[in-house]
Write a protein that holds these residues in place. Structure first.
Motif, PDB file in Angstrom:
ATOM      1  N   ARG A   1       3.277 -10.844  -5.545  1.00  0.00           N
ATOM      2  CA  ARG A   1       4.280 -10.804  -4.024  1.00  0.00           C
ATOM      3  C   ARG A   1       2.105 -10.893  -2.970  1.00  0.00           C
ATOM      4  O   ARG A   1       3.241 -11.196  -2.268  1.00  0.00           O
ATOM      5  CB  ARG A   1       4.693  -8.740  -3.932  1.00  0.00           C
ATOM      6  CG  ARG A   1       6.145  -8.504  -4.048  1.00  0.00           C
ATOM      7  CD  ARG A   1       5.941  -7.361  -3.589  1.00  0.00           C
ATOM      8  NE  ARG A   1       7.681  -7.154  -5.194  1.00  0.00           N
ATOM      9  CZ  ARG A   1       8.752  -6.124  -4.960  1.00  0.00           C
ATOM     10  NH1 ARG A   1       7.545  -4.485  -4.121  1.00  0.00           N
ATOM     11  NH2 ARG A   1       9.410  -5.461  -5.216  1.00  0.00           N
ATOM     12  N   ARG A   2       1.616 -10.336  -4.296  1.00  0.00           N
ATOM     13  CA  ARG A   2       0.558 -10.320  -2.473  1.00  0.00           C
ATOM     14  C   ARG A   2       0.369 -12.495  -3.111  1.00  0.00           C
ATOM     15  O   ARG A   2      -0.443 -13.316  -1.723  1.00  0.00           O
ATOM     16  CB  ARG A   2      -1.058  -9.839  -3.085  1.00  0.00           C
ATOM     17  CG  ARG A   2      -0.659  -8.362  -2.930  1.00  0.00           C
ATOM     18  CD  ARG A   2      -1.322  -8.339  -1.500  1.00  0.00           C
ATOM     19  NE  ARG A   2      -0.574  -6.865  -0.638  1.00  0.00           N
ATOM     20  CZ  ARG A   2      -0.381  -6.620   0.048  1.00  0.00           C
ATOM     21  NH1 ARG A   2       0.918  -7.392   0.331  1.00  0.00           N
ATOM     22  NH2 ARG A   2      -0.040  -5.500   0.608  1.00  0.00           N
ATOM     23  N   GLU A   3      -0.153 -12.584  -4.388  1.00  0.00           N
ATOM     24  CA  GLU A   3      -0.542 -13.748  -4.365  1.00  0.00           C
ATOM     25  C   GLU A   3       0.641 -14.570  -3.626  1.00  0.00           C
ATOM     26  O   GLU A   3       0.028 -15.833  -2.856  1.00  0.00           O
ATOM     27  CB  GLU A   3      -0.315 -13.684  -5.558  1.00  0.00           C
ATOM     28  CG  GLU A   3      -1.470 -13.780  -6.770  1.00  0.00           C
ATOM     29  CD  GLU A   3      -1.470 -13.829  -8.263  1.00  0.00           C
ATOM     30  OE1 GLU A   3      -2.701 -13.259  -8.635  1.00  0.00           O
ATOM     31  OE2 GLU A   3      -0.592 -14.456  -8.162  1.00  0.00           O
TER      32      GLU A   3
ATOM     33  N   GLY B   1       5.771  -3.184  -1.492  1.00  0.00           N
ATOM     34  CA  GLY B   1       7.206  -3.208  -0.046  1.00  0.00           C
ATOM     35  C   GLY B   1       7.168  -2.222   0.668  1.00  0.00           C
ATOM     36  O   GLY B   1       8.348  -1.507   1.274  1.00  0.00           O
ATOM     37  N   LYS B   2       5.974  -1.088   1.292  1.00  0.00           N
ATOM     38  CA  LYS B   2       6.628  -0.238   2.263  1.00  0.00           C
ATOM     39  C   LYS B   2       6.875  -0.798   3.388  1.00  0.00           C
ATOM     40  O   LYS B   2       7.366  -0.454   4.088  1.00  0.00           O
ATOM     41  CB  LYS B   2       4.809   0.613   2.255  1.00  0.00           C
ATOM     42  CG  LYS B   2       4.784   1.590   0.909  1.00  0.00           C
ATOM     43  CD  LYS B   2       3.129   2.423   0.817  1.00  0.00           C
ATOM     44  CE  LYS B   2       2.697   1.432   1.635  1.00  0.00           C
ATOM     45  NZ  LYS B   2       1.992   0.261   0.753  1.00  0.00           N
ATOM     46  N   SER B   3       5.362  -1.889   4.251  1.00  0.00           N
ATOM     47  CA  SER B   3       5.816  -2.162   5.376  1.00  0.00           C
ATOM     48  C   SER B   3       7.266  -2.768   5.183  1.00  0.00           C
ATOM     49  O   SER B   3       7.736  -2.559   6.326  1.00  0.00           O
ATOM     50  CB  SER B   3       4.427  -2.565   5.569  1.00  0.00           C
ATOM     51  OG  SER B   3       3.677  -2.622   5.131  1.00  0.00           O
ATOM     52  N   SER B   4       7.203  -3.826   4.242  1.00  0.00           N
ATOM     53  CA  SER B   4       8.637  -4.009   4.556  1.00  0.00           C
ATOM     54  C   SER B   4      10.203  -3.446   4.992  1.00  0.00           C
ATOM     55  O   SER B   4      10.703  -3.494   5.941  1.00  0.00           O
ATOM     56  CB  SER B   4       9.007  -5.567   3.801  1.00  0.00           C
ATOM     57  OG  SER B   4       8.513  -5.241   2.234  1.00  0.00           O
ATOM     58  N   THR B   5       9.976  -2.976   4.058  1.00  0.00           N
ATOM     59  CA  THR B   5      10.762  -1.813   3.685  1.00  0.00           C
ATOM     60  C   THR B   5      11.494  -0.932   4.890  1.00  0.00           C
ATOM     61  O   THR B   5      12.473  -1.056   5.677  1.00  0.00           O
ATOM     62  CB  THR B   5      10.941  -0.652   2.778  1.00  0.00           C
ATOM     63  OG1 THR B   5      10.852  -1.766   1.693  1.00  0.00           O
ATOM     64  CG2 THR B   5      11.854   0.289   2.771  1.00  0.00           C
TER      65      THR B   5
HETATM   66  O1  CDP Z   1       3.457  -2.649   2.450  1.00  0.00           O
HETATM   67  P1  CDP Z   1       3.273  -3.141   1.218  1.00  0.00           P
HETATM   68  O2  CDP Z   1       1.898  -3.375   1.068  1.00  0.00           O
HETATM   69  O3  CDP Z   1       3.497  -1.870   0.724  1.00  0.00           O
HETATM   70  O4  CDP Z   1       4.177  -4.071   0.798  1.00  0.00           O
HETATM   71  P2  CDP Z   1       5.034  -5.142   1.883  1.00  0.00           P
HETATM   72  O5  CDP Z   1       3.847  -5.691   2.114  1.00  0.00           O
HETATM   73  O6  CDP Z   1       5.849  -4.155   2.565  1.00  0.00           O
HETATM   74  O7  CDP Z   1       5.080  -6.293   0.578  1.00  0.00           O
HETATM   75  C1  CDP Z   1       4.964  -7.364  -0.197  1.00  0.00           C
HETATM   76  C2  CDP Z   1       5.189  -8.411  -0.581  1.00  0.00           C
HETATM   77  O8  CDP Z   1       6.511  -8.095  -0.934  1.00  0.00           O
HETATM   78  C3  CDP Z   1       6.108  -8.561   1.470  1.00  0.00           C
HETATM   79  O9  CDP Z   1       5.851 -10.291   1.211  1.00  0.00           O
HETATM   80  C4  CDP Z   1       7.398  -8.740   1.431  1.00  0.00           C
HETATM   81  O10 CDP Z   1       8.221  -9.376   1.130  1.00  0.00           O
HETATM   82  C5  CDP Z   1       7.499  -8.349  -0.587  1.00  0.00           C
HETATM   83  N1  CDP Z   1       8.621  -7.189  -1.403  1.00  0.00           N
HETATM   84  C6  CDP Z   1       8.985  -7.965  -2.313  1.00  0.00           C
HETATM   85  O11 CDP Z   1       9.588  -9.228  -2.629  1.00  0.00           O
HETATM   86  N2  CDP Z   1      10.926  -7.485  -2.931  1.00  0.00           N
HETATM   87  C7  CDP Z   1      10.846  -5.796  -2.394  1.00  0.00           C
HETATM   88  N3  CDP Z   1      11.599  -5.549  -2.664  1.00  0.00           N
HETATM   89  C8  CDP Z   1       9.531  -5.204  -1.155  1.00  0.00           C
HETATM   90  C9  CDP Z   1       9.187  -6.240  -0.763  1.00  0.00           C
END
Ligand code: CDP
Ligand code: CDP
Length: 225
Positions: free
Chosen positions: A166-168, A18-22
């Protein structure tokens, strides 16, 4: 003249934690510049792949990296990495299965890490010069190596099944734990929380809940209005 407060936040964690979305949402809410350092490694891996460079051919790699110039384009609250042609690579290329498969191999190579370090640290000055209220940089070694003096360090975790799902949902087919294993076990700048990082398990938290929790940790004297 008093200096304007400037907030420096480091966010680290494994794949799909969740790094990027947060970070993106915090950047939007608080006028911060968001820097996704995973994109830097992905861009370098993509450029090497296109040029036929093998991460184990150290001479070839050194030569290639010496000539490679990384640039930055600020688009809204995002800092986008640009390659030699001055353009940011397409997102679908950066996040392709081909790059997923090779990026950790390149990122484990000290020559590669050395070649992006100054670029990544330089993003702080870029954020200041563009009038942002701070910077939020995400990756694997931001709190430990790149910005060890950050005002706030966050380490995001989520259980493996949640991250895989989440990735799937995003349509990716890689096994996230494979990349995590490589990133955690490498000798240089492995994935691990800084000793002063706040660890947040967001397996069962919504994005808004994580964002609120991180915002609640901002030091009062640096809180952007
Ligand atoms: O950047 P990182 O690979 O750590 O993760 P991301 O791309 O921010 O998040 C991966 C997926 O998880 C995205 O589709 C986000 O929307 C989702 N996500 C979520 O469902 N709940 C969260 N608390 C954080 C991320
Ligand atoms: O989005 P996701 O979490 O899946 O990966 P990413 O943040 O785009 O990072 C891609 C890869 O780059 C990681 O698996 C690491 O091998 C490397 N990386 C790193 O070594 N150090 C960083 N600060 C950021 C990424």
């Amino acid at each position: 003249m008093t200096k304007r407060p400037f907030l420096v936040i480091a966010v680290d964690g494994g794949a799909a934690s969740g790094k990027s979305s947060t970070s993106r949402e915090l950047a939007r809410r608080f006028n911060l510049l968001h820097v996704d350092t995973g994109a830097h490694y992905r861009a370098v891996a993509l450029a090497c792949h296109r040029a036929g460079i093998d991460p184990h051919d150290l001479e070839g790699l050194r030569d290639f990296l010496r000539r490679l110039r990384l640039g930055a384009r600020v688009d809204g609250h995002e800092s986008l990495v640009c390659l030699d042609d001055g353009e940011p690579p397409r997102l679908e290329d950066l996040r392709s299965e081909a790059v997923n498969a090779i990026v950790s191999g390149f990122a484990a190579e000290p020559l590669v890490r050395q070649s992006v370090k100054a670029y990544q640290r330089g993003q702080v000055e870029l954020a200041r010069s563009r009038g942002f209220s701070g910077i939020i940089m995400d990756g694997r070694d931001i709190g430990t190596v790149i910005l060890p003096d950050a005002d706030l360090k966050i380490f995001l975790t989520a259980d493996e099944a949640t991250r895989q799902k989440r990735r799937e949902l995003e349509g990716a087919s890689e096994t996230v734990s494979d990349r995590d294993r490589k990133d955690s076990s490498r000798a240089t700048a492995p994935l691990k929380p800084a000793s002063d990082a706040v660890i947040i398990d967001n397996s069962s938290l919504s994005l808004d809940e994580v964002v609120d929790r991180v915002a609640g940790l901002f030091p009062d004297n640096l809180r952007p209005s």
